[in-house]
Design a protein around this motif. Structure first.
Motif, PDB file in Angstrom:
ATOM      1  N   GLY A   1     -23.641  21.622 -23.306  1.00  9.42           N
ATOM      2  CA  GLY A   1     -22.449  22.348 -23.703  1.00  9.42           C
ATOM      3  C   GLY A   1     -21.831  23.222 -22.640  1.00  9.42           C
ATOM      4  N   THR A   2     -22.447  23.306 -21.470  1.00  8.53           N
ATOM      5  CA  THR A   2     -21.879  24.091 -20.377  1.00  8.53           C
ATOM      6  C   THR A   2     -20.601  23.427 -19.876  1.00  8.53           C
ATOM      7  OG1 THR A   2     -24.076  24.802 -19.693  1.00  8.53           O
ATOM      8  CG2 THR A   2     -22.306  25.047 -18.091  1.00  8.53           C
ATOM      9  N   THR A   3     -19.558  24.202 -19.682  1.00 14.25           N
ATOM     10  CA  THR A   3     -18.295  23.646 -19.213  1.00 14.25           C
ATOM     11  C   THR A   3     -18.079  23.998 -17.741  1.00 14.25           C
ATOM     12  OG1 THR A   3     -17.070  25.594 -19.942  1.00 14.25           O
ATOM     13  CG2 THR A   3     -17.250  23.752 -21.492  1.00 14.25           C
ATOM     14  N   SER A   4     -17.280  23.183 -17.083  1.00 13.80           N
ATOM     15  CA  SER A   4     -16.945  23.433 -15.689  1.00 13.80           C
ATOM     16  C   SER A   4     -15.596  22.806 -15.378  1.00 13.80           C
ATOM     17  CB  SER A   4     -18.031  22.879 -14.760  1.00 13.80           C
ATOM     18  OG  SER A   4     -18.216  21.493 -14.975  1.00 13.80           O
ATOM     19  N   ARG A   5     -15.006  23.257 -14.276  1.00 14.99           N
ATOM     20  CA  ARG A   5     -13.700  22.771 -13.819  1.00 14.99           C
ATOM     21  C   ARG A   5     -13.926  21.677 -12.798  1.00 14.99           C
ATOM     22  NH1 ARG A   5     -10.458  25.523  -9.441  1.00 14.99           N
ATOM     23  NH2 ARG A   5      -8.328  24.666  -9.516  1.00 14.99           N
ATOM     24  N   ALA A   6     -13.675  20.433 -13.201  1.00 12.68           N
ATOM     25  CA  ALA A   6     -13.971  19.280 -12.358  1.00 12.68           C
ATOM     26  C   ALA A   6     -12.704  18.715 -11.731  1.00 12.68           C
ATOM     27  CB  ALA A   6     -14.664  18.191 -13.176  1.00 12.68           C
ATOM     28  N   LEU A   7     -12.878  18.096 -10.587  1.00  4.73           N
ATOM     29  CA  LEU A   7     -11.778  17.419  -9.908  1.00  4.73           C
ATOM     30  C   LEU A   7     -11.337  16.204 -10.714  1.00  4.73           C
ATOM     31  CD1 LEU A   7     -10.144  17.292  -7.176  1.00  4.73           C
ATOM     32  CD2 LEU A   7     -11.830  15.583  -6.459  1.00  4.73           C
ATOM     33  N   VAL A   8     -10.023  16.016 -10.815  1.00  2.00           N
ATOM     34  CA  VAL A   8      -9.445  14.802 -11.382  1.00  2.00           C
ATOM     35  C   VAL A   8      -8.921  13.959 -10.223  1.00  2.00           C
ATOM     36  CG1 VAL A   8      -7.616  13.842 -12.832  1.00  2.00           C
ATOM     37  CG2 VAL A   8      -8.838  15.899 -13.558  1.00  2.00           C
ATOM     38  N   MET A   9      -9.301  12.702 -10.183  1.00  2.00           N
ATOM     39  CA  MET A   9      -8.882  11.830  -9.089  1.00  2.00           C
ATOM     40  C   MET A   9      -7.447  11.362  -9.335  1.00  2.00           C
ATOM     41  SD  MET A   9     -11.459  11.845  -7.073  1.00  2.00           S
ATOM     42  CE  MET A   9     -12.471  10.628  -6.269  1.00  2.00           C
ATOM     43  N   ALA A  10      -6.498  12.239  -9.071  1.00  2.00           N
ATOM     44  CA  ALA A  10      -5.100  11.969  -9.390  1.00  2.00           C
ATOM     45  C   ALA A  10      -4.449  10.995  -8.417  1.00  2.00           C
ATOM     46  CB  ALA A  10      -4.321  13.279  -9.411  1.00  2.00           C
ATOM     47  N   ASP A  11      -4.860  11.053  -7.143  1.00  2.00           N
ATOM     48  CA  ASP A  11      -4.293  10.175  -6.127  1.00  2.00           C
ATOM     49  C   ASP A  11      -5.230  10.161  -4.924  1.00  2.00           C
ATOM     50  OD1 ASP A  11      -3.795  12.571  -4.709  1.00  2.00           O
ATOM     51  OD2 ASP A  11      -1.759  12.709  -5.499  1.00  2.00           O
ATOM     52  N   ILE A  12      -4.859   9.393  -3.905  1.00  2.00           N
ATOM     53  CA  ILE A  12      -5.751   9.230  -2.759  1.00  2.00           C
ATOM     54  C   ILE A  12      -5.893  10.532  -1.969  1.00  2.00           C
ATOM     55  CG2 ILE A  12      -3.981   8.445  -1.137  1.00  2.00           C
ATOM     56  CD1 ILE A  12      -7.624   7.134  -1.515  1.00  2.00           C
ATOM     57  N   ALA A  13      -4.922  11.434  -2.067  1.00  2.00           N
ATOM     58  CA  ALA A  13      -5.059  12.729  -1.399  1.00  2.00           C
ATOM     59  C   ALA A  13      -6.239  13.509  -1.967  1.00  2.00           C
ATOM     60  CB  ALA A  13      -3.767  13.533  -1.542  1.00  2.00           C
ATOM     61  N   HIS A  14      -6.478  13.393  -3.284  1.00  2.00           N
ATOM     62  CA  HIS A  14      -7.624  14.065  -3.895  1.00  2.00           C
ATOM     63  C   HIS A  14      -8.934  13.491  -3.347  1.00  2.00           C
ATOM     64  CE1 HIS A  14      -4.544  15.502  -6.611  1.00  2.00           C
ATOM     65  NE2 HIS A  14      -5.409  16.262  -7.241  1.00  2.00           N
ATOM     66  N   VAL A  15      -8.955  12.182  -3.135  1.00  2.00           N
ATOM     67  CA  VAL A  15     -10.152  11.535  -2.585  1.00  2.00           C
ATOM     68  C   VAL A  15     -10.418  12.053  -1.174  1.00  2.00           C
ATOM     69  CG1 VAL A  15     -11.215   9.329  -1.952  1.00  2.00           C
ATOM     70  CG2 VAL A  15      -9.795   9.486  -4.012  1.00  2.00           C
ATOM     71  N   LEU A  16      -9.363  12.110  -0.352  1.00  2.00           N
ATOM     72  CA  LEU A  16      -9.540  12.569   1.028  1.00  2.00           C
ATOM     73  C   LEU A  16      -9.907  14.051   1.083  1.00  2.00           C
ATOM     74  CD1 LEU A  16      -8.548   9.785   1.808  1.00  2.00           C
ATOM     75  CD2 LEU A  16      -7.119  10.851   3.566  1.00  2.00           C
ATOM     76  N   TRP A  17      -9.348  14.851   0.187  1.00  2.00           N
ATOM     77  CA  TRP A  17      -9.745  16.259   0.142  1.00  2.00           C
ATOM     78  C   TRP A  17     -11.253  16.370  -0.080  1.00  2.00           C
ATOM     79  CZ3 TRP A  17     -12.232  19.066  -3.636  1.00  2.00           C
ATOM     80  CH2 TRP A  17     -12.352  20.445  -3.386  1.00  2.00           C
ATOM     81  N   ALA A  18     -11.777  15.591  -1.039  1.00  2.00           N
ATOM     82  CA  ALA A  18     -13.211  15.631  -1.323  1.00  2.00           C
ATOM     83  C   ALA A  18     -14.017  15.082  -0.158  1.00  2.00           C
ATOM     84  CB  ALA A  18     -13.516  14.848  -2.594  1.00  2.00           C
ATOM     85  N   ALA A  19     -13.540  14.004   0.465  1.00  2.00           N
ATOM     86  CA  ALA A  19     -14.251  13.439   1.617  1.00  2.00           C
ATOM     87  C   ALA A  19     -14.340  14.460   2.748  1.00  2.00           C
ATOM     88  CB  ALA A  19     -13.554  12.163   2.092  1.00  2.00           C
ATOM     89  N   ASN A  20     -13.311  15.255   2.902  1.00  2.00           N
ATOM     90  CA  ASN A  20     -13.334  16.282   3.936  1.00  2.00           C
ATOM     91  C   ASN A  20     -14.358  17.375   3.642  1.00  2.00           C
ATOM     92  OD1 ASN A  20     -12.297  17.536   6.366  1.00  2.00           O
ATOM     93  ND2 ASN A  20     -11.405  19.090   5.017  1.00  2.00           N
ATOM     94  N   GLN A  21     -14.745  17.491   2.374  1.00  2.00           N
ATOM     95  CA  GLN A  21     -15.787  18.456   2.006  1.00  2.00           C
ATOM     96  C   GLN A  21     -17.190  17.894   2.229  1.00  2.00           C
ATOM     97  OE1 GLN A  21     -14.430  21.501   1.050  1.00  2.00           O
ATOM     98  NE2 GLN A  21     -12.564  20.337   1.475  1.00  2.00           N
ATOM     99  N   GLY A  22     -17.266  16.699   2.805  1.00  2.00           N
ATOM    100  CA  GLY A  22     -18.567  16.063   3.019  1.00  2.00           C
ATOM    101  C   GLY A  22     -19.058  15.308   1.806  1.00  2.00           C
ATOM    102  N   CYS A  23     -18.133  14.900   0.928  1.00  2.00           N
ATOM    103  CA  CYS A  23     -18.541  14.159  -0.273  1.00  2.00           C
ATOM    104  C   CYS A  23     -18.868  12.710   0.097  1.00  2.00           C
ATOM    105  CB  CYS A  23     -17.439  14.193  -1.322  1.00  2.00           C
ATOM    106  SG  CYS A  23     -17.873  13.316  -2.834  1.00  2.00           S
TER     107      CYS A  23
END
Length: 340
Positions: free
Chosen positions: A94-116
């Motif tokens: 039941g714990t909630t959190s604010r998760a990334l939504v993969m809205a477009d390829i920019a979101h993917v690259l943002w995460a990749a830049n974080q070392g994902c």
């Protein structure tokens, strides 16, 4: 040091994404860098976004590359760019959190830049959280199982699904197993999708007990391929299609066509080979969204078992005791009833 080892900006669908330390080596076997990771995702952007667009996604970050330590990031920090789309997700407790939504390829690259180096999407779209639209059948090899056995198990599962009118699409996991995905028609929640997966696991064990098992407890699996039905439990995530695994060879969880099954070699599907393969063969999952599948025949099998006195399969330990669930205790630890 290469020029882009200090600074790199990439056009991600009209948004400029800065890649910090782009020359940093993330995969030691062949020396792929953060820049290589980002450029890989741009190369596979179209098929990748077909599978992950609008999905909440759990990020697995490797700040020091594939051989370094990692951590799962469910919560997007308040310091993240204000253009990032997020949504609220829940854990089994039941714990909630604010998760990334993969809205477009920019979101993917943002995460990749974080070392994902691990994208784990939820099985629903953020815009329709009550409609689980993916049944994910994880064919998990037990110790001693060869990849040839996993291939054979995948063919058996496909044959059964075809019999009940359900089309599945295969991909490598990026490691030793295979995933089979079914695009589910609107109207199913995670409980129904899990029930469908339980039905598949049971039927496959009935048909091929020598090769396939639906046994939740590892001590009962033997040298067989496990159909991991609990990957479909509410709030569970599965490693995403087209995403790079944190293995030294930079293997990719790569979709493929069924007629490739006998020749597919997961270790050969890497950040280096997959873009060329995609350009040559196209996206084998391109038609997945064209005809969403009814999982009613599978759910009906599960419910028929329940009516016949067969309880639900065990749930993972992080979940509360569920209605209709069998005792959640390993057979070796179950109490033996006293004898007269």
């Amino acid at each position: 040091m290469p020029k882009d080892a200090e600074h790199l900006e990439l056009d991600a669908g009209g948004r400029t994404i800065a890649i910090s330390s782009p020359g940093k080596v993330m995969f030691p076997e062949h020396g792929e860098t953060k820049a290589d990771v980002a450029r890989y995702y741009l190369a596979v952007a179209a098929p990748l976004m077909r599978t992950v667009r609008d999905r909440p996604t759990l990020l697995q970050r490797f700040p020091n590359g594939a051989t370094g330590s990692s951590f799962f990031q469910k919560r997007i920090p308040a310091t993240a760019p204000d253009w990032l789309e997020t949504t609220t997700v829940s854990t089994p407790n039941g714990t909630t959190s604010r998760a990334l939504v993969m809205a477009d390829i920019a979101h993917v690259l943002w995460a990749a830049n974080q070392g994902c180096l691990g994208f784990h999407p939820w099985a629903y779209r953020a815009s329709a959280p009550d409609d689980v639209d993916e049944l994910r059948l994880d064919l998990d090899p037990s110790p001693g199982v060869t990849f040839a056995m996993v291939r054979e198990a995948a063919a058996e599962v496909r044959a059964f699904l075809t019999e009940v009118g359900v089309a599945a699409f295969p991909k490598t996991t990026g490691n030793r197993g295979l995933h089979l995905y079914v695009r589910v028609a609107p109207g199913s929640d995670a409980f129904a999708v899990r029930q469908a997966a339980v039905a598949v696991a049971r039927e496959m064990e009935r048909r091929r007990p020598d090769l396939i098992t639906g046994a939740w407890w590892k001590e009962e699996r033997g040298t067989r391929v496990f159909v991991d039905f609990n990957q479909n439990a509410p709030h569970k995530t599965v490693f995403g299609a087209w995403c790079i695994r944190a293995r030294t060879g930079a293997q990719v969880s790569a979709p493929f066509a069924w007629d490739e099954l006998e020749g597919i070699e997961p270790d050969a599907l890497t950040i280096r080979s997959v873009p060329e393969r995609l350009a040559r063969l196209g996206d084998p999952w391109e038609g997945m969204d064209d005809a969403p599948q009814s999982i009613a025949p599978l759910v009906e099998r599960y419910r028929a078992d329940l009516a016949a006195g067969i309880p639900d399969n065990p749930w993972p330990p992080v979940y509360p005791k569920m209605p209709d669930e069998a005792p959640r205790v390993a057979p070796s630890r179950a109490r033996t009833p006293p004898t007269d």
